[in-house]
Design a protein around this motif. Structure first.
Motif, PDB file in Angstrom:
ATOM      1  N   PRO A  92       0.848  -1.191   0.000  1.00 32.26           N
ATOM      2  CA  PRO A  92       0.000   0.000   0.000  1.00 32.26           C
ATOM      3  C   PRO A  92       0.886   1.244   0.000  1.00 32.26           C
ATOM      4  O   PRO A  92       1.963   1.247   0.608  1.00 32.26           O
ATOM      5  CB  PRO A  92      -0.794  -0.121   1.304  1.00 32.26           C
ATOM      6  CG  PRO A  92       0.025  -1.016   2.177  1.00 32.26           C
ATOM      7  CD  PRO A  92       0.796  -1.923   1.264  1.00 32.26           C
ATOM      8  N   GLN A  93       0.448   2.260  -0.692  1.00 34.56           N
ATOM      9  CA  GLN A  93       1.218   3.493  -0.770  1.00 34.56           C
ATOM     10  C   GLN A  93       0.720   4.491   0.275  1.00 34.56           C
ATOM     11  O   GLN A  93      -0.459   4.544   0.588  1.00 34.56           O
ATOM     12  CB  GLN A  93       1.107   4.093  -2.171  1.00 34.56           C
ATOM     13  CG  GLN A  93       1.612   3.148  -3.262  1.00 34.56           C
ATOM     14  CD  GLN A  93       3.069   2.767  -3.087  1.00 34.56           C
ATOM     15  OE1 GLN A  93       3.942   3.610  -3.152  1.00 34.56           O
ATOM     16  NE2 GLN A  93       3.326   1.486  -2.838  1.00 34.56           N
ATOM     17  N   LEU A  94       1.646   5.277   0.791  1.00 39.88           N
ATOM     18  CA  LEU A  94       1.303   6.305   1.764  1.00 39.88           C
ATOM     19  C   LEU A  94       0.656   7.491   1.068  1.00 39.88           C
ATOM     20  O   LEU A  94       0.870   7.716  -0.125  1.00 39.88           O
ATOM     21  CB  LEU A  94       2.569   6.777   2.486  1.00 39.88           C
ATOM     22  CG  LEU A  94       3.315   5.721   3.288  1.00 39.88           C
ATOM     23  CD1 LEU A  94       4.650   6.280   3.759  1.00 39.88           C
ATOM     24  CD2 LEU A  94       2.485   5.251   4.475  1.00 39.88           C
ATOM     25  N   GLU A  95      -0.091   8.253   1.847  1.00 33.61           N
ATOM     26  CA  GLU A  95      -0.672   9.484   1.319  1.00 33.61           C
ATOM     27  C   GLU A  95       0.440  10.496   1.076  1.00 33.61           C
ATOM     28  O   GLU A  95       1.497  10.440   1.699  1.00 33.61           O
ATOM     29  CB  GLU A  95      -1.654  10.073   2.338  1.00 33.61           C
ATOM     30  CG  GLU A  95      -2.833   9.174   2.649  1.00 33.61           C
ATOM     31  CD  GLU A  95      -3.674   9.716   3.801  1.00 33.61           C
ATOM     32  OE1 GLU A  95      -3.554  10.920   4.118  1.00 33.61           O
ATOM     33  OE2 GLU A  95      -4.419   8.928   4.374  1.00 33.61           O
ATOM     34  N   ALA A  96       0.186  11.454   0.199  1.00 34.47           N
ATOM     35  CA  ALA A  96       1.128  12.545  -0.029  1.00 34.47           C
ATOM     36  C   ALA A  96       0.997  13.562   1.102  1.00 34.47           C
ATOM     37  O   ALA A  96      -0.035  13.638   1.770  1.00 34.47           O
ATOM     38  CB  ALA A  96       0.842  13.211  -1.371  1.00 34.47           C
ATOM     39  N   VAL A 105       3.581   4.826  12.000  1.00 31.68           N
ATOM     40  CA  VAL A 105       3.895   3.609  12.748  1.00 31.68           C
ATOM     41  C   VAL A 105       2.897   2.506  12.386  1.00 31.68           C
ATOM     42  O   VAL A 105       3.288   1.368  12.122  1.00 31.68           O
ATOM     43  CB  VAL A 105       3.931   3.883  14.271  1.00 31.68           C
ATOM     44  CG1 VAL A 105       3.959   2.587  15.060  1.00 31.68           C
ATOM     45  CG2 VAL A 105       5.127   4.757  14.620  1.00 31.68           C
ATOM     46  N   ALA A 106       1.628   2.829  12.329  1.00 39.05           N
ATOM     47  CA  ALA A 106       0.611   1.832  11.971  1.00 39.05           C
ATOM     48  C   ALA A 106       0.801   1.349  10.532  1.00 39.05           C
ATOM     49  O   ALA A 106       0.723   0.137  10.262  1.00 39.05           O
ATOM     50  CB  ALA A 106      -0.786   2.412  12.163  1.00 39.05           C
ATOM     51  N   ALA A 107       1.068   2.263   9.623  1.00 37.00           N
ATOM     52  CA  ALA A 107       1.230   1.895   8.212  1.00 37.00           C
ATOM     53  C   ALA A 107       2.470   1.032   8.002  1.00 37.00           C
ATOM     54  O   ALA A 107       2.414   0.022   7.273  1.00 37.00           O
ATOM     55  CB  ALA A 107       1.310   3.152   7.346  1.00 37.00           C
ATOM     56  N   LEU A 112       5.100  -4.011   6.866  1.00 34.26           N
ATOM     57  CA  LEU A 112       6.059  -5.054   7.220  1.00 34.26           C
ATOM     58  C   LEU A 112       5.370  -6.411   7.367  1.00 34.26           C
ATOM     59  O   LEU A 112       5.898  -7.432   6.913  1.00 34.26           O
ATOM     60  CB  LEU A 112       6.805  -4.686   8.503  1.00 34.26           C
ATOM     61  CG  LEU A 112       7.878  -3.606   8.353  1.00 34.26           C
ATOM     62  CD1 LEU A 112       8.301  -3.083   9.722  1.00 34.26           C
ATOM     63  CD2 LEU A 112       9.069  -4.120   7.560  1.00 34.26           C
ATOM     64  N   ALA A 113       4.197  -6.437   7.967  1.00 35.64           N
ATOM     65  CA  ALA A 113       3.467  -7.700   8.122  1.00 35.64           C
ATOM     66  C   ALA A 113       3.148  -8.319   6.763  1.00 35.64           C
ATOM     67  O   ALA A 113       3.271  -9.541   6.588  1.00 35.64           O
ATOM     68  CB  ALA A 113       2.193  -7.477   8.930  1.00 35.64           C
ATOM     69  N   GLN A 114       2.752  -7.492   5.818  1.00 32.87           N
ATOM     70  CA  GLN A 114       2.446  -8.000   4.476  1.00 32.87           C
ATOM     71  C   GLN A 114       3.696  -8.560   3.797  1.00 32.87           C
ATOM     72  O   GLN A 114       3.660  -9.642   3.197  1.00 32.87           O
ATOM     73  CB  GLN A 114       1.845  -6.895   3.617  1.00 32.87           C
ATOM     74  CG  GLN A 114       0.454  -6.486   4.039  1.00 32.87           C
ATOM     75  CD  GLN A 114      -0.072  -5.336   3.207  1.00 32.87           C
ATOM     76  OE1 GLN A 114       0.230  -5.224   2.020  1.00 32.87           O
ATOM     77  NE2 GLN A 114      -0.872  -4.468   3.811  1.00 32.87           N
ATOM     78  N   VAL A 115       4.792  -7.823   3.890  1.00 33.06           N
ATOM     79  CA  VAL A 115       6.046  -8.271   3.275  1.00 33.06           C
ATOM     80  C   VAL A 115       6.500  -9.579   3.924  1.00 33.06           C
ATOM     81  O   VAL A 115       6.894 -10.528   3.231  1.00 33.06           O
ATOM     82  CB  VAL A 115       7.135  -7.177   3.381  1.00 33.06           C
ATOM     83  CG1 VAL A 115       8.493  -7.711   2.950  1.00 33.06           C
ATOM     84  CG2 VAL A 115       6.755  -5.961   2.539  1.00 33.06           C
ATOM     85  N   ILE A 116       6.425  -9.653   5.235  1.00 32.57           N
ATOM     86  CA  ILE A 116       6.825 -10.859   5.955  1.00 32.57           C
ATOM     87  C   ILE A 116       5.981 -12.053   5.509  1.00 32.57           C
ATOM     88  O   ILE A 116       6.509 -13.154   5.296  1.00 32.57           O
ATOM     89  CB  ILE A 116       6.725 -10.641   7.479  1.00 32.57           C
ATOM     90  CG1 ILE A 116       7.827  -9.673   7.936  1.00 32.57           C
ATOM     91  CG2 ILE A 116       6.776 -11.959   8.237  1.00 32.57           C
ATOM     92  CD1 ILE A 116       7.593  -9.071   9.314  1.00 32.57           C
ATOM     93  N   GLY A 117       4.687 -11.868   5.349  1.00 31.29           N
ATOM     94  CA  GLY A 117       3.823 -12.955   4.886  1.00 31.29           C
ATOM     95  C   GLY A 117       4.258 -13.498   3.541  1.00 31.29           C
ATOM     96  O   GLY A 117       4.334 -14.723   3.339  1.00 31.29           O
ATOM     97  N   ARG A 118       4.590 -12.597   2.613  1.00 28.96           N
ATOM     98  CA  ARG A 118       5.041 -13.048   1.296  1.00 28.96           C
ATOM     99  C   ARG A 118       6.427 -13.700   1.380  1.00 28.96           C
ATOM    100  O   ARG A 118       6.700 -14.674   0.669  1.00 28.96           O
ATOM    101  CB  ARG A 118       5.017 -11.891   0.297  1.00 28.96           C
ATOM    102  CG  ARG A 118       3.602 -11.537  -0.149  1.00 28.96           C
ATOM    103  CD  ARG A 118       3.580 -10.582  -1.317  1.00 28.96           C
ATOM    104  NE  ARG A 118       4.086  -9.258  -0.981  1.00 28.96           N
ATOM    105  CZ  ARG A 118       3.375  -8.308  -0.363  1.00 28.96           C
ATOM    106  NH1 ARG A 118       2.125  -8.539  -0.005  1.00 28.96           N
ATOM    107  NH2 ARG A 118       3.910  -7.131  -0.109  1.00 28.96           N
TER     108      ARG A 118
END
Length: 155
Positions: A92-96, A105-107, A112-118
């Motif tokens: 997911p991309q961050l807002e501008a 911190v939440a994003a 990181l959780a998504q990357v770790i899963g893959r």
């Protein structure tokens, strides 16, 4: 066409090459997302989060170099071009604009959780075809999980 003769069978090279290419895209985009957050961070915890984001960037950049070099070592040419990353990323991309520290911190925790899963999926996929690549992915995953824990602790 690769100029290095692969030590792997053609089938193992395909599975391993796909795992490494996916890891490369994840790590390149992770470094970009973390740097974007680093530059636009605001809030009471600015300094701590700002410096912590650079740790994620450094980890991702070192990991992408290791992954790309492993790809070449097995006879697969890595593709880290910006168009490839943009077309294949799942992050997911961050807002501008300004980004409050709590949202960053939440994003980053979620990213990181998504990357770790893959990465864990890639670890499983490379178990039999190439334990050497699997070992590399395990090492990177351990560092990603450490960063995930550290960011998650700030929520």
């Amino acid at each position: 066409m690769a100029t290095v003769k692969s030590p792997l069978t053609e089938a193992a090279q395909k599975v391993t090459g796909d795992a490494l290419q996916g890891a490369l895209v994840d790590l390149i985009d992770l470094s970009l997302v973390a740097k974007q957050a680093h530059w636009n961070l605001t809030g009471r915890n600015f300094k701590v989060v700002h410096e912590h984001l650079d740790e994620v960037v450094d980890l991702a950049r070192q990991g992408q170099d290791d992954v790309a070099e492993r790809s070449v070592a097995i006879g697969v040419n890595p593709d880290g071009r910006s168009r490839t990353v943009a077309d294949r990323t799942h992050l997911p991309q961050l807002e501008a604009g300004p980004l409050p520290d709590d949202k960053v911190v939440a994003a980053i925790t979620d990213t990181l959780a998504q990357v770790i899963g893959r990465f864990r999926d890639r670890i499983a996929a490379t178990d039999e075809p190439d334990p050497v690549t699997q070992d590399l992915l395990i090492g990177i995953t351990a560092e990603l999980e450490k960063q995930h824990w550290m960011f998650q602790a700030q929520i």
